[in-house]
Motif scaffolding. Structure first.
Motif, PDB file in Angstrom:
ATOM      1  N   SER A   1       0.821  -1.216   0.000  1.00  0.00           N
ATOM      2  CA  SER A   1       0.000   0.000   0.000  1.00  0.00           C
ATOM      3  C   SER A   1       0.852   1.262   0.000  1.00  0.00           C
ATOM      4  O   SER A   1       0.531   2.233  -0.690  1.00  0.00           O
ATOM      5  N   VAL A   2       1.943   1.273   0.764  1.00  0.00           N
ATOM      6  CA  VAL A   2       2.734   2.493   0.892  1.00  0.00           C
ATOM      7  C   VAL A   2       3.672   2.679  -0.295  1.00  0.00           C
ATOM      8  O   VAL A   2       3.816   3.774  -0.842  1.00  0.00           O
ATOM      9  N   LEU A   3       4.295   1.571  -0.669  1.00  0.00           N
ATOM     10  CA  LEU A   3       5.330   1.687  -1.696  1.00  0.00           C
ATOM     11  C   LEU A   3       4.742   1.956  -3.079  1.00  0.00           C
ATOM     12  O   LEU A   3       5.399   2.537  -3.937  1.00  0.00           O
ATOM     13  N   GLU A   4       3.558   1.539  -3.286  1.00  0.00           N
ATOM     14  CA  GLU A   4       2.916   1.644  -4.620  1.00  0.00           C
ATOM     15  C   GLU A   4       3.861   1.131  -5.692  1.00  0.00           C
ATOM     16  O   GLU A   4       4.152   1.806  -6.684  1.00  0.00           O
ATOM     17  N   TYR A   5       4.395  -0.030  -5.436  1.00  0.00           N
ATOM     18  CA  TYR A   5       5.353  -0.610  -6.367  1.00  0.00           C
ATOM     19  C   TYR A   5       4.618  -1.616  -7.228  1.00  0.00           C
ATOM     20  O   TYR A   5       3.943  -2.512  -6.718  1.00  0.00           O
ATOM     21  N   ARG A   6       4.703  -1.460  -8.499  1.00  0.00           N
ATOM     22  CA  ARG A   6       4.049  -2.433  -9.376  1.00  0.00           C
ATOM     23  C   ARG A   6       5.039  -3.548  -9.697  1.00  0.00           C
ATOM     24  O   ARG A   6       6.037  -3.314 -10.356  1.00  0.00           O
ATOM     25  N   TRP A   7       4.764  -4.719  -9.153  1.00  0.00           N
ATOM     26  CA  TRP A   7       5.676  -5.833  -9.348  1.00  0.00           C
ATOM     27  C   TRP A   7       5.597  -6.319 -10.781  1.00  0.00           C
ATOM     28  O   TRP A   7       4.528  -6.464 -11.331  1.00  0.00           O
ATOM     29  N   ASP A   8       6.756  -6.513 -11.362  1.00  0.00           N
ATOM     30  CA  ASP A   8       6.776  -7.027 -12.732  1.00  0.00           C
ATOM     31  C   ASP A   8       7.997  -7.919 -12.884  1.00  0.00           C
ATOM     32  O   ASP A   8       9.130  -7.446 -12.968  1.00  0.00           O
ATOM     33  N   TRP A   9       7.741  -9.203 -12.866  1.00  0.00           N
ATOM     34  CA  TRP A   9       8.836 -10.154 -12.879  1.00  0.00           C
ATOM     35  C   TRP A   9       9.216 -10.590 -14.301  1.00  0.00           C
ATOM     36  O   TRP A   9      10.103 -11.407 -14.482  1.00  0.00           O
ATOM     37  N   SER A  10       8.559 -10.018 -15.303  1.00  0.00           N
ATOM     38  CA  SER A  10       8.720 -10.532 -16.664  1.00  0.00           C
ATOM     39  C   SER A  10      10.145 -10.339 -17.200  1.00  0.00           C
ATOM     40  O   SER A  10      10.585 -11.087 -18.070  1.00  0.00           O
ATOM     41  N   ALA A  11      10.847  -9.330 -16.678  1.00  0.00           N
ATOM     42  CA  ALA A  11      12.195  -9.073 -17.208  1.00  0.00           C
ATOM     43  C   ALA A  11      13.227 -10.050 -16.637  1.00  0.00           C
ATOM     44  O   ALA A  11      14.330 -10.175 -17.164  1.00  0.00           O
ATOM     45  N   ILE A  12      12.845 -10.741 -15.539  1.00  0.00           N
ATOM     46  CA  ILE A  12      13.843 -11.554 -14.835  1.00  0.00           C
ATOM     47  C   ILE A  12      14.317 -12.772 -15.643  1.00  0.00           C
ATOM     48  O   ILE A  12      15.532 -12.941 -15.818  1.00  0.00           O
ATOM     49  N   PRO A  13      13.401 -13.610 -16.153  1.00  0.00           N
ATOM     50  CA  PRO A  13      13.886 -14.792 -16.888  1.00  0.00           C
ATOM     51  C   PRO A  13      14.855 -14.409 -17.991  1.00  0.00           C
ATOM     52  O   PRO A  13      15.884 -15.067 -18.180  1.00  0.00           O
ATOM     53  N   ASN A  14      14.573 -13.319 -18.662  1.00  0.00           N
ATOM     54  CA  ASN A  14      15.421 -12.903 -19.768  1.00  0.00           C
ATOM     55  C   ASN A  14      16.790 -12.413 -19.307  1.00  0.00           C
ATOM     56  O   ASN A  14      17.764 -12.519 -20.056  1.00  0.00           O
ATOM     57  N   SER A  15      16.839 -11.883 -18.091  1.00  0.00           N
ATOM     58  CA  SER A  15      18.162 -11.447 -17.643  1.00  0.00           C
ATOM     59  C   SER A  15      18.952 -12.607 -17.036  1.00  0.00           C
ATOM     60  O   SER A  15      20.141 -12.467 -16.756  1.00  0.00           O
ATOM     61  N   LEU A  16      18.257 -13.726 -16.857  1.00  0.00           N
ATOM     62  CA  LEU A  16      19.001 -14.927 -16.465  1.00  0.00           C
ATOM     63  C   LEU A  16      19.546 -15.615 -17.716  1.00  0.00           C
ATOM     64  O   LEU A  16      20.735 -15.811 -17.866  1.00  0.00           O
ATOM     65  N   TYR A  17      18.635 -15.975 -18.600  1.00  0.00           N
ATOM     66  CA  TYR A  17      19.042 -16.609 -19.862  1.00  0.00           C
ATOM     67  C   TYR A  17      18.368 -15.874 -21.013  1.00  0.00           C
ATOM     68  O   TYR A  17      17.226 -15.447 -20.899  1.00  0.00           O
TER      69      TYR A  17
ATOM     70  N   TRP B   1      19.849 -21.079 -26.100  1.00  0.00           N
ATOM     71  CA  TRP B   1      19.784 -20.213 -24.927  1.00  0.00           C
ATOM     72  C   TRP B   1      21.188 -19.998 -24.386  1.00  0.00           C
ATOM     73  O   TRP B   1      21.960 -20.941 -24.282  1.00  0.00           O
ATOM     74  N   VAL B   2      21.540 -18.746 -24.078  1.00  0.00           N
ATOM     75  CA  VAL B   2      22.840 -18.480 -23.468  1.00  0.00           C
ATOM     76  C   VAL B   2      22.621 -17.689 -22.174  1.00  0.00           C
ATOM     77  O   VAL B   2      21.623 -16.975 -22.050  1.00  0.00           O
ATOM     78  N   PRO B   3      23.544 -17.823 -21.226  1.00  0.00           N
ATOM     79  CA  PRO B   3      23.382 -17.076 -19.975  1.00  0.00           C
ATOM     80  C   PRO B   3      23.437 -15.582 -20.223  1.00  0.00           C
ATOM     81  O   PRO B   3      24.301 -15.110 -20.957  1.00  0.00           O
ATOM     82  N   ASN B   4      22.498 -14.866 -19.641  1.00  0.00           N
ATOM     83  CA  ASN B   4      22.555 -13.417 -19.718  1.00  0.00           C
ATOM     84  C   ASN B   4      23.262 -12.864 -18.480  1.00  0.00           C
ATOM     85  O   ASN B   4      23.762 -13.630 -17.660  1.00  0.00           O
ATOM     86  N   LEU B   5      23.250 -11.557 -18.299  1.00  0.00           N
ATOM     87  CA  LEU B   5      24.083 -10.920 -17.274  1.00  0.00           C
ATOM     88  C   LEU B   5      24.044 -11.605 -15.910  1.00  0.00           C
ATOM     89  O   LEU B   5      25.080 -11.905 -15.323  1.00  0.00           O
ATOM     90  N   LEU B   6      22.820 -11.868 -15.394  1.00  0.00           N
ATOM     91  CA  LEU B   6      22.743 -12.397 -14.027  1.00  0.00           C
ATOM     92  C   LEU B   6      23.419 -13.752 -13.900  1.00  0.00           C
ATOM     93  O   LEU B   6      24.164 -14.002 -12.951  1.00  0.00           O
ATOM     94  N   MET B   7      23.150 -14.626 -14.879  1.00  0.00           N
ATOM     95  CA  MET B   7      23.767 -15.951 -14.783  1.00  0.00           C
ATOM     96  C   MET B   7      25.264 -15.880 -15.051  1.00  0.00           C
ATOM     97  O   MET B   7      26.045 -16.600 -14.426  1.00  0.00           O
ATOM     98  N   GLN B   8      25.662 -14.982 -15.959  1.00  0.00           N
ATOM     99  CA  GLN B   8      27.104 -14.781 -16.163  1.00  0.00           C
ATOM    100  C   GLN B   8      27.762 -14.374 -14.855  1.00  0.00           C
ATOM    101  O   GLN B   8      28.805 -14.893 -14.461  1.00  0.00           O
TER     102      GLN B   8
END
Lengths: 251, 296
Positions: free
Chosen positions: B34-50, B59-66
């Motif tokens: 309620s306070v943070l008014e943060y809209r959670w959006d996890w869609s970018a995460i899988p792509n930054s892993l692979y 499929w190759v590792p992206n930044l996070l997995m690297q």
């Protein structure tokens, strides 16, 4: 007695003195031990008995006098101490077995690593001595699984495996209860029968009476007297010895 | 109450604690929502892993997995020199000679009394400007034949980052080694002097005494604290992000900026660290149990 005095002593302490800081533990101690001789050293605690026998294999360094083993003087310039120590067996009050090794491995360590024996030979020798101290069935166990008496006998076997020329015992039964004391004393009796040279610091006067060739009484860092047991117990010259004996023999 | 019957059953205190914790979690979650008014959006995460590599068609590792792999490399690679520093300086601290004792004491005190971050800033400058040219790492990488390069890459990761990774490893090993020195010293000093006397009295040489009597016992005692220190090492490797070592934390910062999904990225990164460290502590648990089992 004649034979002993004339023979070249195996161990000779000549005016040995030692200080711990300002405290003088040993005051010019003289002692000659012939091959095959059995000496018992007794005396009140703090009289320097342990320090004295620890000087013989140089676990303690003396500051004055001479310590001679088999014709060699031990001092700060003795570089091959390990060479000397392998010929001097030592049994400690607290057994000091290696807890991470089995009893058998404890006994094999010296023969394999110091004497260069093959593991098979060392095992054979270890089992022979474990047999002699009557615990062959404990060979595969770790020290922590043994009773105190068994541990001390294992420690004796460990020393014997080096085939030493002399065995030093530093209050070997003081940490044991009466039943275990008997087990250990029996083994020490056998050892004495076999002709081993022994120097034993102990309060076991029964052992001293039956086994010792001479009994030494130490007080305040000096050997007050050193006599054959019959004379030592019947007719000690010094008042301190008399007082000590009356205390220790009363119970 | 019969001892043992308490195990595995929930008393009313346990129930109350559980309820309180659950309430707190829900309350915090509600506040954040309620306070943070943060809209959670996890869609970018899988792509930054692979990510899907069009050219390679896989499929190759992206930044996070690297970054994750670099962190694992850093951790594994620096454990070896850190343990080595710890062992050598730890042993030196227990010798009778003054100079070795002074040397390792200085090493330990210097590092323990400077914040890791400050130490790494200073030491990294020293490493990158002095030690790396001496080691000739860059020339080595540049002049390496393809097969050697492949095996180098297997150990140190992408060729371009090899000097980078080695600097990181040295920094990390240097400062973790100081803590391990203290652990090793404590382990050695916990072996009673009577063991030394017993060893000497059967004629063991100093070296054999160490090798057969002191070290095996000391090693067993230091396994638990050393395991803890290894896990700390993995976590502390994140400090290296500040000297631009491209490990998980460094690349997480980049990912957080480029995707603008700050919380999602950091929570993912926290999860990755957690997995790595808990796997390690599981492995050390096993090791400890087998060491105990071997003893009895």
């Amino acid at each position: 007695m004649e034979r002993m005095t004339r023979a070249e002593p195996l161990i000779e302490l000549d005016g040995v003195s030692k200080w711990f800081g300002a405290f003088q533990v040993l005051r010019g101690v003289n002692l000659r031990v012939a091959e095959g001789e059995r000496i018992v050293i007794c005396g009140p605690s703090g009289s320097g008995k342990s320090t004295l026998i620890r000087c013989i294999n140089r676990l303690e360094e003396h500051q004055e006098g001479r310590v001679v083993f088999a014709g060699r003087e031990l001092g700060a310039d003795t570089t091959d101490l390990a060479q000397v120590r392998r010929e001097i067996g030592m049994v400690f009050q607290e057994f000091n077995l290696f807890p991470h090794l089995t009893v058998l491995e404890n006994c094999m360590l010296g023969p394999t690593r110091v004497l260069g024996m093959t593991p098979a030979d060392a095992r054979g020798r270890a089992m022979e001595f474990l047999d002699r101290v009557r615990i062959p069935e404990q060979a595969g166990k770790h020290p922590g699984q043994l009773s105190g008496g068994q541990q001390q006998r294992a420690a004796i076997a460990r020393s014997l495996c080096m085939r030493p020329r002399v065995m030093l015992f530093d209050e070997p039964t003081s940490a044991l209860d009466p039943v275990m004391i008997k087990e250990v004393l029996d083994v020490m009796n056998d050892l004495a029968q076999s002709g081993m040279t022994m120097i034993v610091v102990t309060h076991e006067m029964g052992f001293a009476r039956t086994v010792a060739d001479r009994v030494a009484y130490m007080d305040e860092g000096s050997i007050i007297e050193c006599l054959p047991p019959d004379r030592f117990f019947a007719n000690p010259a010094d008042d301190r010895t008399k007082r000590f004996l009356s205390q220790i023999l009363s119970h | 109450m019969i001892p043992g019957s308490k195990r595995g059953r929930l008393g009313w205190i346990d129930a109350a604690v559980l309820a309180a914790v659950a309430t707190a979690v829900v309350a915090v979650g509600y506040r954040v929502d309620s306070v943070l008014e943060y809209r959670w959006d996890w869609s970018a995460i899988p792509n930054s892993l692979y990510r899907w590599d069009q050219e390679a068609g896989r499929w190759v590792p992206n930044l996070l997995m690297q970054g994750f792999f670099t962190t694992i490399r850093l951790a594994v690679l620096s454990m070896i020199p850190a343990a080595l520093f710890g062992a050598v300086f730890g042993v030196l601290r227990t010798t009778g000679r003054l100079f070795p004792r002074l040397l390792s004491r200085t090493y330990v005190e210097l590092i323990r009394n400077i914040p890791p971050l400050v130490f790494i800033f200073i030491f990294y400058f020293f490493i990158s400007s002095q030690i790396m040219p001496i080691l000739g790492v860059e020339d080595l990488v540049r002049g390496a034949s393809p097969p050697t390069l492949r095996s180098l890459e297997l150990v140190f990761g992408p060729a371009a980052l090899i000097p980078n990774v080695i600097s990181g490893v040295l920094c990390l090993a240097m400062f973790q080694g100081a803590y391990m020195t203290e652990i090793v010293r404590a382990g050695i000093q916990s072996i009673p002097k009577t063991q030394t006397e017993a060893g000497l009295s059967i004629g063991l040489s100093r070296w054999e005494l160490w090798r057969r009597v002191i070290l095996p016992q000391a090693l067993r005692r230091v396994i638990p604290p050393l395991a803890g220190q290894f896990i700390t090492l993995v976590k502390d490797s994140s400090i290296l992000s500040l000297i631009s070592i491209q490990e998980l934390t460094f690349l997480a910062m980049e990912t957080a900026v480029s995707t603008t999904r700050v919380f999602e990225v950091w929570i993912t990164v926290a999860g990755l660290y957690f997995c790595l460290c808990s796997l390690l502590s599981l492995a050390f648990d096993r090791l400890e149990k087998s060491a105990v089992a071997a003893r009895t």
